[in-house]
Each structure stands twice: as structure tokens, then as C-alpha cells.
Write a protein that holds these residues in place. Structure first.
Motif, PDB file in Angstrom:
ATOM      1  N   MET A   1     -35.930  40.182  -4.307  1.00  0.00           N
ATOM      2  CA  MET A   1     -36.676  40.682  -3.108  1.00  0.00           C
ATOM      3  C   MET A   1     -35.824  40.083  -2.014  1.00  0.00           C
ATOM      4  SD  MET A   1     -38.005  43.568  -3.603  1.00  0.00           S
ATOM      5  CE  MET A   1     -38.808  43.737  -1.868  1.00  0.00           C
ATOM      6  N   ILE A   2     -35.759  38.894  -2.234  1.00  0.00           N
ATOM      7  CA  ILE A   2     -35.425  37.901  -1.293  1.00  0.00           C
ATOM      8  C   ILE A   2     -33.739  38.210  -0.957  1.00  0.00           C
ATOM      9  CG2 ILE A   2     -34.429  35.560  -0.769  1.00  0.00           C
ATOM     10  CD1 ILE A   2     -36.993  34.343  -2.373  1.00  0.00           C
ATOM     11  N   GLY A   3     -32.834  38.323  -1.918  1.00  0.00           N
ATOM     12  CA  GLY A   3     -31.700  38.958  -1.860  1.00  0.00           C
ATOM     13  C   GLY A   3     -31.431  40.278  -0.908  1.00  0.00           C
ATOM     14  N   VAL A   4     -32.335  41.242  -1.187  1.00  0.00           N
ATOM     15  CA  VAL A   4     -32.374  42.430  -0.570  1.00  0.00           C
ATOM     16  C   VAL A   4     -32.983  42.242   0.954  1.00  0.00           C
ATOM     17  CG1 VAL A   4     -33.740  44.651  -0.296  1.00  0.00           C
ATOM     18  CG2 VAL A   4     -32.950  43.892  -2.627  1.00  0.00           C
ATOM     19  N   LEU A   5     -33.794  41.387   1.111  1.00  0.00           N
ATOM     20  CA  LEU A   5     -34.216  41.128   2.500  1.00  0.00           C
ATOM     21  C   LEU A   5     -33.009  40.404   3.280  1.00  0.00           C
ATOM     22  CD1 LEU A   5     -37.919  39.983   1.721  1.00  0.00           C
ATOM     23  CD2 LEU A   5     -37.301  41.864   3.101  1.00  0.00           C
ATOM     24  N   GLN A   6     -32.524  39.506   2.650  1.00  0.00           N
ATOM     25  CA  GLN A   6     -31.134  38.813   3.443  1.00  0.00           C
ATOM     26  C   GLN A   6     -30.193  39.768   3.651  1.00  0.00           C
ATOM     27  OE1 GLN A   6     -30.682  35.935   0.365  1.00  0.00           O
ATOM     28  NE2 GLN A   6     -31.683  34.251   1.607  1.00  0.00           N
ATOM     29  N   LEU A   7     -29.839  40.630   2.648  1.00  0.00           N
ATOM     30  CA  LEU A   7     -28.813  41.658   3.183  1.00  0.00           C
ATOM     31  C   LEU A   7     -29.150  42.575   4.144  1.00  0.00           C
ATOM     32  CD1 LEU A   7     -26.076  42.690   2.037  1.00  0.00           C
ATOM     33  CD2 LEU A   7     -27.362  44.331   0.282  1.00  0.00           C
ATOM     34  N   LEU A   8     -30.386  43.414   4.126  1.00  0.00           N
ATOM     35  CA  LEU A   8     -30.699  43.977   5.032  1.00  0.00           C
ATOM     36  C   LEU A   8     -30.953  43.357   6.361  1.00  0.00           C
ATOM     37  CD1 LEU A   8     -33.773  45.798   3.369  1.00  0.00           C
ATOM     38  CD2 LEU A   8     -31.502  46.935   3.876  1.00  0.00           C
ATOM     39  N   SER A   9     -31.227  41.990   6.345  1.00  0.00           N
ATOM     40  CA  SER A   9     -31.097  41.318   7.415  1.00  0.00           C
ATOM     41  C   SER A   9     -29.840  41.100   8.302  1.00  0.00           C
ATOM     42  CB  SER A   9     -31.738  39.779   7.502  1.00  0.00           C
ATOM     43  OG  SER A   9     -31.660  39.016   8.568  1.00  0.00           O
ATOM     44  N   LEU A  10     -28.615  40.862   7.328  1.00  0.00           N
ATOM     45  CA  LEU A  10     -27.389  40.838   7.872  1.00  0.00           C
ATOM     46  C   LEU A  10     -26.900  42.056   8.256  1.00  0.00           C
ATOM     47  CD1 LEU A  10     -25.914  38.619   5.107  1.00  0.00           C
ATOM     48  CD2 LEU A  10     -26.181  37.922   7.294  1.00  0.00           C
ATOM     49  N   LEU A  11     -27.254  43.306   7.684  1.00  0.00           N
ATOM     50  CA  LEU A  11     -26.769  44.670   8.111  1.00  0.00           C
ATOM     51  C   LEU A  11     -27.538  44.700   9.366  1.00  0.00           C
ATOM     52  CD1 LEU A  11     -25.545  47.329   7.641  1.00  0.00           C
ATOM     53  CD2 LEU A  11     -27.721  48.019   6.365  1.00  0.00           C
ATOM     54  N   ALA A  12     -28.647  44.555   9.844  1.00  0.00           N
ATOM     55  CA  ALA A  12     -29.349  44.765  11.226  1.00  0.00           C
ATOM     56  C   ALA A  12     -28.665  44.046  12.132  1.00  0.00           C
ATOM     57  CB  ALA A  12     -30.765  44.457  11.180  1.00  0.00           C
ATOM     58  N   LEU A  13     -28.182  42.733  11.610  1.00  0.00           N
ATOM     59  CA  LEU A  13     -27.570  41.845  12.622  1.00  0.00           C
ATOM     60  C   LEU A  13     -26.085  42.407  12.950  1.00  0.00           C
ATOM     61  CD1 LEU A  13     -28.367  38.397  11.355  1.00  0.00           C
ATOM     62  CD2 LEU A  13     -29.041  39.163  13.539  1.00  0.00           C
ATOM     63  N   GLY A  14     -25.402  43.013  12.062  1.00  0.00           N
ATOM     64  CA  GLY A  14     -24.118  43.539  12.072  1.00  0.00           C
ATOM     65  C   GLY A  14     -24.600  44.846  13.063  1.00  0.00           C
ATOM     66  N   LEU A  15     -25.330  45.639  12.904  1.00  0.00           N
ATOM     67  CA  LEU A  15     -25.341  46.756  13.900  1.00  0.00           C
ATOM     68  C   LEU A  15     -25.721  46.339  15.060  1.00  0.00           C
ATOM     69  CD1 LEU A  15     -27.780  49.172  11.364  1.00  0.00           C
ATOM     70  CD2 LEU A  15     -25.197  49.504  12.231  1.00  0.00           C
ATOM     71  N   ALA A  16     -26.558  45.329  15.477  1.00  0.00           N
ATOM     72  CA  ALA A  16     -26.674  44.767  16.556  1.00  0.00           C
ATOM     73  C   ALA A  16     -25.609  44.195  17.488  1.00  0.00           C
ATOM     74  CB  ALA A  16     -27.927  43.693  16.624  1.00  0.00           C
ATOM     75  N   GLY A  17     -24.546  43.608  16.501  1.00  0.00           N
ATOM     76  CA  GLY A  17     -23.664  43.222  17.201  1.00  0.00           C
ATOM     77  C   GLY A  17     -22.669  44.287  17.476  1.00  0.00           C
ATOM     78  N   LEU A  18     -22.591  45.393  17.042  1.00  0.00           N
ATOM     79  CA  LEU A  18     -21.914  46.486  17.316  1.00  0.00           C
ATOM     80  C   LEU A  18     -22.504  47.267  18.479  1.00  0.00           C
ATOM     81  CD1 LEU A  18     -21.241  48.357  13.926  1.00  0.00           C
ATOM     82  CD2 LEU A  18     -19.598  47.002  15.272  1.00  0.00           C
ATOM     83  N   ARG A  19     -23.814  47.377  18.549  1.00  0.00           N
ATOM     84  CA  ARG A  19     -24.505  47.690  20.010  1.00  0.00           C
ATOM     85  C   ARG A  19     -24.240  46.744  21.138  1.00  0.00           C
ATOM     86  NH1 ARG A  19     -28.085  51.983  18.995  1.00  0.00           N
ATOM     87  NH2 ARG A  19     -27.875  52.121  21.071  1.00  0.00           N
ATOM     88  N   PHE A  20     -24.189  45.499  20.748  1.00  0.00           N
ATOM     89  CA  PHE A  20     -24.266  44.566  22.086  1.00  0.00           C
ATOM     90  C   PHE A  20     -22.626  44.362  22.364  1.00  0.00           C
ATOM     91  CE2 PHE A  20     -28.805  43.770  21.341  1.00  0.00           C
ATOM     92  CZ  PHE A  20     -29.275  44.146  22.418  1.00  0.00           C
TER      93      PHE A  20
END
Length: 296
Positions: free
Chosen positions: A216-235
């Protein structure tokens, strides 16, 4: 004179212990994403007054949160190995003194917010509610880390409110990313106390996840990176920012290695390593705007 100075010194040391002055990890985990958001919201180096307000405000808010947490937990901290020596458990500080200290810290933080704008002031009230709610949520819910995640991420919308006086939709990608990351690292932290928490009746995601904790920690970490990647694209953040996400991913992998045996000390060290996760992502944001500024 020497007879009077000793108790005063001891009382001051107890206050410092109460706000975790000797353990700045909480301040840093709160500071890095807040500053990163402030940089993005400002399109580069923020105004000096905002840097001061959010840096000092982070310290005051986290300190007040620690005191509130200890007030709420004063009857159970003695049952947990890691918290048996806290000032409210040993009697080094009274409950009334702790309440006065928490109120003073919260008031000082609120005074700082008054130097921003109306939207930021409104958001600060929600931040105060989250900080007060967290210690009590773990009495009846296995998801107190979710509330902590919201509290530790609230500096992100506040940063945008202070810098832009508006809340663009993209900022919530940063908020979600930080919330997921916070739940991940606080689960690592809760793994340290899991056995004691069960006996004390304290709930946590570490207890909820059980043998699935690492996954579960791994899933949370992966989803966090994914959201940060999407934020990077949007900004429209550049390559150096995405390189920082790769470094953060490598740190997450190392954390998974550390917690593989669920040893208390190893889980605590994995939790502490998240300081570097926050630092490298913040550095990626700062360097992006630094290189852009140099290029222009």
C-alpha cells in the motif's frame, strides 16, 4: 540564583521538547511542499515577505500541532514505548501550560497570515481545524493519516492564495500528490508504533493495511509521483523537475528496501528519508525557474 535557574532551564527544555524542537523532520516535511507550491504560484522566486510568512508560519503551525497532539494523547502516550518520556506524560509540563503554549503558537501563526489577503486568511481557518482534528480522528478511524495528509498539504492552496489571490484547478494535483505522499510516509512512521498502538487502542493505516502495508505504501508513492508528473505538465515545468521526480522514485525504492523486514528502527529511518524526497522535488522546482530565468 543558581538554585532558581535550574528549574527555569528545565521548564524551557520541556517546552522545546513539547514542540519537537530537537526533531525538525516534521517542519521540513511541511516546509518543502509549501515552498515548492509558493515558487510555482509565484512563477519563480517568491516575494520576501511571503517567504518569511510561510517559513515561520510552517514552524509555528507544526509546533502548535505537536502540542495539541500531546494534549490529546497524554493518557495514552505512556503506553507507547516511543512516547513515554514526553513532557505531559512525565509531568514536566502541566496541561494548562500546554494549552497556553498551543494557543500562543496558533495566535502567532494567525498574526502572520493577517499580512497576506482575505482568501489566505479563510484557508488558514480550515488549516487550524485540520490540525485540531487529527489527534482525535485516530480514536475512531483507521485513517488518521488521511487527515494528517490534508493538514500537511494545506500550505499548498494557501501559497497560491497568498501569491495569486486565486486557486487555480491545477494546484489540487499538487495537493493530492502531497496528501498521498504524507499518508505513505506517516504509515511508515506508524509501523514503528503499531504493536503499542494496538494495545493503547490507537488506530492507524499501518494497522489497517496489516501485511499489505509495504504494498500500500508503494501504491501511494507511485500515485503521488503520477500526480506530481501531471502537475508538472500542467504548470509547464521542465526536464530538471522531472529528473527530481526520478530521484524521488529512487528514494522510494530504497525506502521499500529498508522496511522489508518491518523492523522498528528501519521503518523510522525510512520515514526520516522522506526529508530528502521533499528536498529533491523542491530543488527541481527551484532549478526549473532558475534555468528559465537564466535562459531569458
Amino acid at each position: 540564583m543558581s538554585e532558581d535557574s535550574t528549574p527555569h532551564h528545565s521548564r524551557f527544555s520541556a517546552y522545546l521538547s513539547l514542540i519537537r524542537f530537537d526533531r525538525p523532520i516534521g517542519v521540513l516535511l511541511l516546509l518543502w511542499p509549501t515552498l515548492a507550491a509558493l515558487w510555482i504560484a509565484s512563477g519563480g522566486l517568491p516575494a520576501t515577505n511571503l517567504l518569511i510568512i510561510f517559513s515561520l508560519g510552517t514552524f509555528l503551525t507544526r509546533s502548535a500541532g505537536c502540542v495539541i497532539n500531546d494534549i490529546a494523547d497524554r493518557r495514552v502516550d505512556g503506553q507507547v514505548q516511543r512516547t513515554q518520556a514526553r513532557p505531559l506524560v512525565t509531568g514536566a509540563v502541566s496541561v494548562d501550560e500546554a494549552i497556553a503554549l498551543a494557543a500562543s503558537l496558533a495566535l502567532a501563526a494567525f498574526v502572520l497570515v493577517l499580512f497576506t489577503n482575505y482568501l489566505t486568511i479563510l484557508l488558514s481557518l480550515a488549516a487550524a481545524l485540520l490540525a485540531c482534528a487529527y489527534p482525535f480522528v485516530k480514536r475512531f478511524s483507521n485513517l488518521p493519516q488521511l487527515v494528517l495528509g490534508a493538514a500537511f498539504s494545506w500550505g499548498i492552496p494557501m501559497s497560491f492564495a497568498a501569491a495569486r489571490n486565486q486557486l487555480p484547478a491545477e494546484l489540487w494535483l499538487l495537493f493530492i500528490a502531497n496528501l498521498l505522499w504524507t499518508v505513505a510516509y506517516d504509515t511508515e512512521y506508524a509501523m514503528v508504533d503499531r504493536d503499542d498502538d494496538r494495545q493503547a487502542g490507537i488506530k492507524s493505516t499501518a494497522i489497517l493495511f496489516g501485511d499489505m502495508d509495504r504494498a500500500m505504501i508503494g501504491v501511494l508513492q507511485l500515485l503521488s509521483l503520477l500526480a506530481l508528473g501531471l502537475a508538472g505538465l500542467r504548470f509547464e515545468l521542465g526536464g530538471v523537475y522531472f529528473l527530481s521526480l526520478l530521484l524521488a522514485a529512487a528514494l522510494f525504492v530504497h525506502q521499500q528496501y529498508r522496511i522489508r523486514g518491518r523492523d522498528r528502527a528501519a521503518c523510522f529511518q525510512a520515514f526520516l528519508q522522506n526529508n530528502y524526497v521533499g528536498l529533491v522535488i523542491f530543488a527541481g522546482v527551484v532549478l526549473h525557474y532558475g534555468f528559465n530565468g537564466a535562459a531569458s
